[in-house]
Scaffold this motif. Structure first.
Motif, mmCIF file in Angstrom:
data_model
loop_
_atom_site.group_PDB
_atom_site.id
_atom_site.type_symbol
_atom_site.label_atom_id
_atom_site.label_comp_id
_atom_site.label_asym_id
_atom_site.label_seq_id
_atom_site.Cartn_x
_atom_site.Cartn_y
_atom_site.Cartn_z
ATOM 1 N N ALA A 175 0.840 -1.199 0.000
ATOM 2 C CA ALA A 175 0.000 0.000 0.000
ATOM 3 C C ALA A 175 0.876 1.251 0.000
ATOM 4 O O ALA A 175 0.639 2.190 -0.765
ATOM 5 N N ILE A 176 1.916 1.229 0.840
ATOM 6 C CA ILE A 176 2.824 2.384 0.891
ATOM 7 C C ILE A 176 3.502 2.576 -0.463
ATOM 8 O O ILE A 176 3.568 3.678 -1.000
ATOM 9 N N TYR A 177 3.944 1.463 -1.027
ATOM 10 C CA TYR A 177 4.646 1.542 -2.314
ATOM 11 C C TYR A 177 3.753 2.146 -3.391
ATOM 12 O O TYR A 177 4.159 3.041 -4.139
ATOM 13 N N MET A 178 2.511 1.674 -3.456
ATOM 14 C CA MET A 178 1.606 2.166 -4.486
ATOM 15 C C MET A 178 1.281 3.646 -4.273
ATOM 16 O O MET A 178 1.272 4.433 -5.218
ATOM 17 N N LEU A 179 1.004 3.998 -3.021
ATOM 18 C CA LEU A 179 0.584 5.367 -2.743
ATOM 19 C C LEU A 179 1.721 6.365 -2.965
ATOM 20 O O LEU A 179 1.512 7.428 -3.539
ATOM 21 N N GLN A 180 2.927 5.999 -2.517
ATOM 22 C CA GLN A 180 4.011 6.975 -2.643
ATOM 23 C C GLN A 180 4.306 7.268 -4.117
ATOM 24 O O GLN A 180 4.605 8.407 -4.479
ATOM 25 N N GLY A 181 4.155 6.238 -4.950
ATOM 26 C CA GLY A 181 4.351 6.466 -6.383
ATOM 27 C C GLY A 181 3.378 7.513 -6.898
ATOM 28 O O GLY A 181 3.737 8.390 -7.686
ATOM 29 N N TYR A 182 2.144 7.440 -6.412
ATOM 30 C CA TYR A 182 1.143 8.390 -6.883
ATOM 31 C C TYR A 182 1.384 9.778 -6.298
ATOM 32 O O TYR A 182 1.290 10.785 -6.999
ATOM 33 N N PHE A 183 1.723 9.826 -4.999
ATOM 34 C CA PHE A 183 1.943 11.124 -4.344
ATOM 35 C C PHE A 183 3.047 11.918 -5.036
ATOM 36 O O PHE A 183 2.995 13.131 -5.122
ATOM 37 N N ARG A 184 4.054 11.205 -5.515
ATOM 38 C CA ARG A 184 5.155 11.888 -6.192
ATOM 39 C C ARG A 184 4.675 12.650 -7.423
ATOM 40 O O ARG A 184 5.276 13.638 -7.828
ATOM 41 N N SER A 185 3.580 12.121 -8.047
ATOM 42 C CA SER A 185 3.130 12.745 -9.291
ATOM 43 C C SER A 185 2.288 13.996 -9.038
ATOM 44 O O SER A 185 1.948 14.706 -9.969
ATOM 45 N N ILE A 186 1.950 14.256 -7.786
ATOM 46 C CA ILE A 186 1.186 15.470 -7.495
ATOM 47 C C ILE A 186 2.130 16.671 -7.480
ATOM 48 O O ILE A 186 3.179 16.622 -6.849
ATOM 49 N N PRO A 187 1.797 17.747 -8.208
ATOM 50 C CA PRO A 187 2.731 18.884 -8.283
ATOM 51 C C PRO A 187 3.034 19.493 -6.910
ATOM 52 O O PRO A 187 2.130 19.685 -6.092
ATOM 53 N N LYS A 188 4.308 19.755 -6.695
ATOM 54 C CA LYS A 188 4.757 20.256 -5.392
ATOM 55 C C LYS A 188 4.238 21.654 -5.072
ATOM 56 O O LYS A 188 4.101 22.010 -3.900
ATOM 57 N N GLU A 189 3.963 22.431 -6.129
ATOM 58 C CA GLU A 189 3.586 23.826 -5.918
ATOM 59 C C GLU A 189 2.365 23.960 -5.020
ATOM 60 O O GLU A 189 2.234 24.891 -4.235
ATOM 61 N N LEU A 190 1.460 22.997 -5.158
ATOM 62 C CA LEU A 190 0.240 23.038 -4.359
ATOM 63 C C LEU A 190 0.572 23.055 -2.881
ATOM 64 O O LEU A 190 0.014 23.806 -2.103
#
Lengths: 419, 397
Positions: free
Chosen positions: B274-289
């Motif tokens: 679960a951590i592996y899958m989620l962290q991959g997705y979180f990385r794709s969220i733009p940091k600026e937000l």
């Protein structure tokens, strides 16, 4: 300023990951180390229960004396093999009650009886009595006495925590456990299961990668065996393959493919006459491998399909211009594109098949030549009740897996370097 | 036209036809109709004849007329051989032939003369063959599971090939096995326990995984790389290795036979992926937000709740579904930890049921249907999410 920020960041990070790390550590990493510990001990299933001092309280009235009550505590050591040291006993008395002729191991302090029973050997039993007398002349309340439960404490050796180690388990694993038979069965099961599921994965991925009516439906259907619960699927197969009332055998006999029913899950060897040579096929093992392939090829399918869909169409178009046929396209374009996925798949499936327990357990229970190492872990630990031995087998599994991973990464790593 | 292509074309198409007809015959046999022979030689001959006729006629006839003609010929010949079959058998054969004739319609003499035509023909038919065969092989056990649950032990012993369902009997008779497993074997309770454990696992896993995944994806801390690589390695560790130590510890702590104990184990085993899958997705969220959020004086908790969560609904649902599926299907730990029928999960209950040799098979299959249907429904309905979950976390056994 940035220093403070990074400090805060670090602290937050640790707070965020700590719960997960703690849980994973206690449920996954700790057991792996505990396994090593247990595997060097002689522990049976019955030894792991912690011995407890127990007391059953019985209250009796005395015939001629209504002011007095007799309380009997049936004391015992719950363990049949271990002693309990320093047993301490404590029971509460109602306010108007005083004990008389109290046992010399006990004393009373503010309405409580404290006793020290010393050491109880294994199987220890004693009927311990206390006479109670009302201190204010009122009738004694039997019910009230009964509802108060005595508390007992004691120290005992936990067989898991002492430091007696032995190599016996490992000797048994390697020399008395038909180890090489187990190893070869596990290897056949793992290897052919892995190869088979990858081959069918390639075939089906190639299939679904083309356009046809009902393609999305086909993709869902192909994943059914993988998402279905193993219990349901294994029992369905068992019914299908039953030698007498099973559908498969009856169909084959009905269409005159075979004369006698085949006990696909219960027969160790099947002798096939092949041009005058008698070939011995491990029948039950083959069936179990086929089930394994049936259940896990969808995973390979999914991986390979994802890769195939990423192959640029231009490659195929260019090949077509060069006059390549479908077979050449498959060998020269598709295969090289999916080798990387296949090598990852091979490793993942190999590891998981090596540890597969449920499927074989549910289909054959490890009988008729399908006993693999994981099945042996269960048998040793819970059928023969030798926990230490079971642990030793699982340590062997981990060691073999680590060796496999090491060799595999060395080989794959080298090839990757050459490319 | 090349001879090689011609031979390939006629042979492989007739083999394909044979397999279609045979599967139909198997399905018909399972309705209790007596049918003893696949008639391999006759059907292959007929298939070759039809495929050759198709080439000869070519486009001289409208393709619909041509297909109907072939289908009629085949149906009559086949009907003459097998005889005394119910009419729906012949209708089925007719439909198969129509399908087959339409498929071979695209091959003509010119087509077979082209380069690689023999290979293309083989590949075309292999594809068709594969679709039919794989669907059959995969769906057949599910079909048998469902049908067996509607039969009675006695009927199955009299004719093990008769899987026809009598829809004329009343509702209660038809669903008798289901009534029995719910009334006598307490399956209602097991469904509740399974649901509770699976949903509980999903919730607890997400609560633990989301913050951890966020930390791994975004924050800098000592041991981060080590952590993210070890997540996957831990995930590869086999459950069977954990069983004995967990069993001993759980026995000593009194956690065996408790749903809570099971929940802890399921959570721990699904956490890494679960951590592996989620962290991959979180990385794709733009940091600026997040930077904007920090400007607004939001703390980390606020960032996760207000920014990360709403943006990662797809990833979270795919993790949730994946974890649910694993927990629902899990068998090994429930076998080890539960031996009191009061705390069984569905899988364990079915295994317990089968331990009694007296249990009629239709009850076992009814139980299997009950445990299978929820996952399959969820899978079909949420396929898009689940497939991405499966591909990301597909190391699970």
């Amino acid at each position: 300023m940035s220093d403070i920020l990074s400090k805060i960041e670090k602290r937050t990070a640790y707070i965020l990951i700590l719960p997960a790390v703690f849980l994973v550590f206690s449920i996954i990493l700790f057991p792996i180390f505990a396994n090593v510990w247990i595997s060097f001990k002689e522990v049976g299933l019955k030894d792991i229960r912690i011995p407890e001092p127990r007391a059953k309280k019985i209250v009796k009235s005395i015939k001629d004396n209504p002011d007095q009550l007799k309380v009997i505590y049936k004391l015992r050591n719950s363990s049949l093999i271990l002693e309990i040291r320093d047993v301490k006993f404590q029971d509460k008395l109602p306010k108007n009650v005083k004990p008389i002729n109290l046992d010399e191991r006990c004393r009373v302090k503010s309405n409580k009886i404290y006793c020290e029973f010393g050491n109880w050997e294994a199987k220890y039993r004693e009927n311990f009595q206390i006479l109670l007398k009302s201190s204010d002349g009122k009738q004694l309340n039997k019910k009230e006495l009964k509802t108060i439960k005595p508390k007992l404490t004691g120290k005992s050796d936990n067989i898991l925590l002492n430091t007696n180690f032995t190599l016996k388990n490992f000797k048994k694993v390697f020399f008395q456990n038909e180890f090489f038979d187990l190893l070869s069965t596990t290897f056949y099961y793992t290897f052919f299961g892995t190869i088979g599921s990858i081959i069918f994965g390639i075939l089906t991925a190639q299939l679904v990668n083309q356009k046809f009516f009902g393609r999305t439906f086909m993709r869902s259907v192909l994943l059914f065996p993988y998402v279905g619960p193993v219990v349901a699927l294994a029992y369905t197969w068992e019914l299908l393959l039953d030698p007498y009332s099973g559908t498969l055998n009856n169909l084959l006999i009905n269409f005159q493919v075979i004369q006698e029913p085949l006990n696909l899950l219960g027969q160790k060897y099947l002798t096939i006459n092949f041009f005058g040579f008698d070939l011995k096929l491990r029948l039950a093992l083959t069936t179990v491998i086929i089930f394994e392939i049936w259940r896990y090829f969808p995973l390979a399918f999914l991986f390979i399909l994802a890769r195939l869909q990423a192959v640029p169409k231009e490659l195929y178009e260019a090949a077509e211009v060069d006059g390549a046929g479908p077979l050449q396209k498959f060998i020269n374009i598709t295969l090289p594109q999916i080798t990387a996925v296949i090598s990852i798949l091979f490793m993942i499936r190999f590891i998981w098949n090596f540890n597969k327990f449920e499927d074989i357990f549910l289909l054959t229970g490890g009988a008729s030549g399908t006993r693999t190492l994981p099945i042996n872990v269960y048998e040793q630990g819970f059928t023969i009740s030798d926990i230490g031995m079971g642990s030793a087998v699982s340590i062997v599994i981990v060691a073999l897996l680590l060796i496999f991973m090491f060799v595999y990464f060395k080989l794959i790593g080298k090839r990757a370097d050459e490319n | 036209m090349k001879t090689k292509s011609l031979i390939y074309y006629s042979l492989i198409s007739s083999i394909f036809l044979f397999s279609l007809v045979s599967i139909w015959k198997i399905l018909v046999t399972l309705q209790g109709v007596e049918l003893k022979n696949f008639n391999f030689v006759i059907i292959i001959t007929l298939g070759i004849a039809i495929s050759l006729l198709n080439l000869i006629i070519g486009e001289k006839l409208n393709y619909l007329i041509k297909s109907t003609l072939f289908a009629l010929i085949f149906t009559f010949v086949d009907g003459y051989i097998v005889q005394a079959m119910p009419i729906w058998y012949n209708i089925g054969i007719f439909a198969i032939l129509i399908f087959f004739s339409l498929k071979i319609n695209k091959y003509n003499q010119k087509y077979l003369a082209s380069e690689h035509s023999s290979q293309i023909v083989v590949f075309d038919f292999l594809t068709l063959f594969g679709i039919v065969l794989f669907s059959f092989v995969i769906l057949f056990p599910f079909y048998m599971m469902l049908i067996t649950s509607f039969k009675t032990q006695a009927a199955l012993l009299i004719n093990p090939l008769d899987f026809s369902i009598n829809f004329n009997q009343d509702f209660k008779e038809l669903f008798k096995s289901y009534f029995v497993i719910f009334d006598t074997y307490n399956f209602g309770r097991y469904i509740l326990i399974s649901t509770f454990v699976s949903v509980g696992t999903v919730i607890v896993t997400l609560i633990f995984a989301i913050p951890a995944a966020y930390a791994v994806a975004r924050l800098n801390f000592f041991g981060k790389n080590f952590l993210s690589t070890s997540i996957l390695i831990i995930y590869m560790f086999p459950a069977i290795v954990l069983v004995i130590p967990l069993y001993t510890v759980f026995s000593q702590l009194g956690l065996r036979n408790s749903v809570g104990g099971l929940l802890i184990v399921y959570t721990a085993t699904t956490l890494p992926v679960a951590i592996y899958m989620l962290q991959g997705y979180f990385r794709s969220i733009p940091k600026e937000l997040e930077e904007a959020a920090i400007m607004d004086k939001l703390n980390w908790f606020g960032i996760i709740i207000k920014i990360i969560l709403p943006l990662s609904i797809p990833a979270i649902s795919s993790v949730a579904l994946y974890v649910f599926m694993i927990a629902w299907n899990e068998f090994l730990f429930s076998l080890m930890f539960l031996d009191n029928p009061n705390s069984f999960t569905l899988s364990r209950a079915i295994q317990y049921l089968s331990g009694d040799a007296e249990t009629p098979r239709q009850y076992l299959m009814a139980g299997s249907v009950v445990v299978t249907i929820p996952v399959l429904l969820i899978f079909v309905y949420f396929e898009k999410y689940l497939v991405s979950g499966l591909t990301a976390g597909s190391v699970k056994g």
